[in-house]
Design an enzyme around this catalytic site. Structure first.
Site, PDB file in Angstrom:
ATOM      1  N   ASP A  20       0.797  -1.465   0.034  1.00  0.00           N
ATOM      2  CA  ASP A  20      -0.019  -0.008  -0.044  1.00  0.00           C
ATOM      3  C   ASP A  20       1.010   1.142  -0.050  1.00  0.00           C
ATOM      4  OD1 ASP A  20      -2.373  -1.510   0.368  1.00  0.00           O
ATOM      5  OD2 ASP A  20      -1.914  -1.955   2.361  1.00  0.00           O
ATOM      6  N   HIS A  50      -3.296  -2.156  -6.553  1.00  0.00           N
ATOM      7  CA  HIS A  50      -2.631  -0.742  -6.661  1.00  0.00           C
ATOM      8  C   HIS A  50      -3.791   0.005  -7.330  1.00  0.00           C
ATOM      9  CE1 HIS A  50       1.218  -2.933  -7.848  1.00  0.00           C
ATOM     10  NE2 HIS A  50       0.984  -3.168  -6.518  1.00  0.00           N
ATOM     11  N   ARG A 153       3.586 -29.856  -5.229  1.00  0.00           N
ATOM     12  CA  ARG A 153       3.498 -30.289  -6.542  1.00  0.00           C
ATOM     13  C   ARG A 153       2.139 -30.828  -7.214  1.00  0.00           C
ATOM     14  NH1 ARG A 153       8.419 -31.212  -4.456  1.00  0.00           N
ATOM     15  NH2 ARG A 153       8.086 -33.456  -4.140  1.00  0.00           N
ATOM     16  N   GLY A 422       5.845  12.325  -3.852  1.00  0.00           N
ATOM     17  CA  GLY A 422       4.306  12.392  -3.884  1.00  0.00           C
ATOM     18  C   GLY A 422       3.663  13.443  -3.223  1.00  0.00           C
TER      19      GLY A 422
END
Length: 435
Positions: A20, A50, A153, A422
């Site tokens: 996040d 996202h 597997r 940002g």
């Protein structure tokens, strides 16, 4: 002597915290401004979330690479991922990707990626419920059981589904029997599930969405195309290096990019670590700098800290530079993207965790034992806030002095330059810091 022809370079973008961190925003910026031509997912599944704000709208991605909204970008879901096909097709519809002409020619799923089945999700819920007070905080998306099937597997791969449905049917029935022996109360309509998978197989084959993506990726790089690996989750959720056992089931560090896509290690030229200007965590697990008070509530409120995948409120706290430096040690970050700095605009005092003590002893590294995390004491560096809106600022020098001091301390402590900052939600609300 034979000389190898140069190929397109690879950038790996990783979360440096518990997920996040705002990776989608940085991916979107790099696609738009950095001429990225291929975006690839290497690990995890639809437990990741996202958020990208672009083209005047908000997109929520969980398994589909963020590059799908850019018409020049090719997208790969690699062999290291686990894929829930119900969610894959729902995500395409929800984000209106199918309205973009030619979208199906720009995305491929590895035939070696493992499939998440409903039985895996049922087992995930049962396993978590049995833990009672010691819950891991799983998203109950079936991620862990699918990776367990892979290791045991008896897992089912995308190639099984699209290349040999009869063989897939036998393997699926055996998988259900295996789990029902462990969990006798599990109820699943096998025939109905197989009908659903047959529809998925037909659609995947019709749209030609499945291939050996190792070959595809090599061909794209050989033609000079640059690749961005979009890491999911975060370093502190890595199965090996995270706060075990409160982690995801895959390698969310740089090694996961190599094994999850079949990339040569030397192809990686840049590793970007994405971190918020504070810390958040969804669900259970250690969180040394968590603020269980009004300050934490304020961070949660201003930062709109709600999980994209789970819808759960995120726990909030100060940035933890001890863990950020640890993330750099493991991944070798060349650059840091510092997101959501604007969330701190109205705080008079801002702190950063700079050291851990356990039983009063200074720690050289984070604890390996879960029980020790509960006793860790954090030492902080305190900074004066800037009390100024930074949303409209587009250069480092425009930022208030106290803001610049905070950023410069982070890069000096960690030893990595902060290249992107940002300052808001939109794609344009980002400062590119030149050397």
């Amino acid at each position: 002597m034979l000389k190898e022809q140069p190929k397109g370079t690879v950038t790996v973008l990783l979360g440096a915290q518990w997920g996040d961190e705002g990776k989608g925003k940085i991916v979107d910026y790099l696609i738009a401004k950095d001429k990225v031509q291929v975006v690839a997912r290497c690990q995890g599944g639809n437990n990741a979330g996202h958020t990208v704000v672009a083209n005047g709208r908000k997109y929520d991605f969980h398994i589909i690479p963020s590059g799908i909204i850019a018409e020049k970008c090719f997208n790969i879901i690699g062999n290291g991922t686990v894929v829930n096909l119900d969610s894959f097709f729902e995500e395409l519809d929800h984000n209106k990707i199918t309205n973009i002409p030619g979208w199906e020619k720009r995305i491929l799923i590895s035939d070696r990626a493992h499939l998440i089945c409903d039985i895996h999700m049922l087992v995930d819920g049962h396993s978590e419920d049995r833990l009672n007070i010691n819950k891991i905080g799983t998203t109950k998306k079936g991620i862990g059981p699918t990776y367990s099937s892979k290791c045991f597997r008896n897992g089912l791969r995308v190639g099984d589904l699209v290349y040999d449905f009869d063989g897939f049917t036998l393997k699926f029935r055996e998988l259900v029997k295996y789990y029902q022996k462990q969990y006798p109360d599990l109820e699943i309509d096998v025939d109905l599930e197989l009908i659903k998978f047959k529809k998925h197989a037909n659609k995947l084959n019709e749209l030609a969405l499945v291939a050996d993506t190792v070959i595809t990726l090599d061909e794209l790089r050989s033609s000079g195309k640059t690749v961005l690996v979009e890491g999911a989750n975060g370093t502190m959720l890595d199965i090996d290096f995270g706060t075990y056992p409160f982690v995801t089931s895959s390698n969310a560090t740089v090694g996961g990019a190599i094994t999850g896509l079949g990339l040569p290690p030397m192809s990686i030229k840049r590793v970007i670590g994405v971190t918020k200007a504070y810390s958040t965590r969804v669900g259970s697990g250690p969180f040394p700098t968590e603020l269980k008070n009004d300050i934490g509530d304020k961070l949660q409120r201003i930062g709109h800290e709600v999980g994209v995948t789970t819808g759960r409120k995120r726990r909030c706290g100060w940035i933890d530079l001890v863990l950020l430096k640890r993330a750099h040690l493991i991944n070798g970050f060349t650059d840091i993207a510092l997101t959501k700095l604007d969330v701190l605009d109205t705080f008079d005092v801002i702190k950063a965790g700079v050291a851990y003590r356990l039983d009063k002893e200074l720690l050289k590294s984070p604890p390996s034992q879960a029980s020790d995390w509960e006793k860790v004491e954090v030492e902080y560096r305190t900074f004066k806030g800037w009390n100024t809106p930074i949303l409209a600022m587009r250069s480092f020098n425009e930022l208030p002095e106290n803001c610049r001091i905070f950023i410069e301390f982070i890069e000096q402590y960690v030893g990595v330059p902060v290249k992107w900052i940002g300052v808001g939600e939109e794609r344009e609300a980002l400062i590119l810091r030149e050397p």
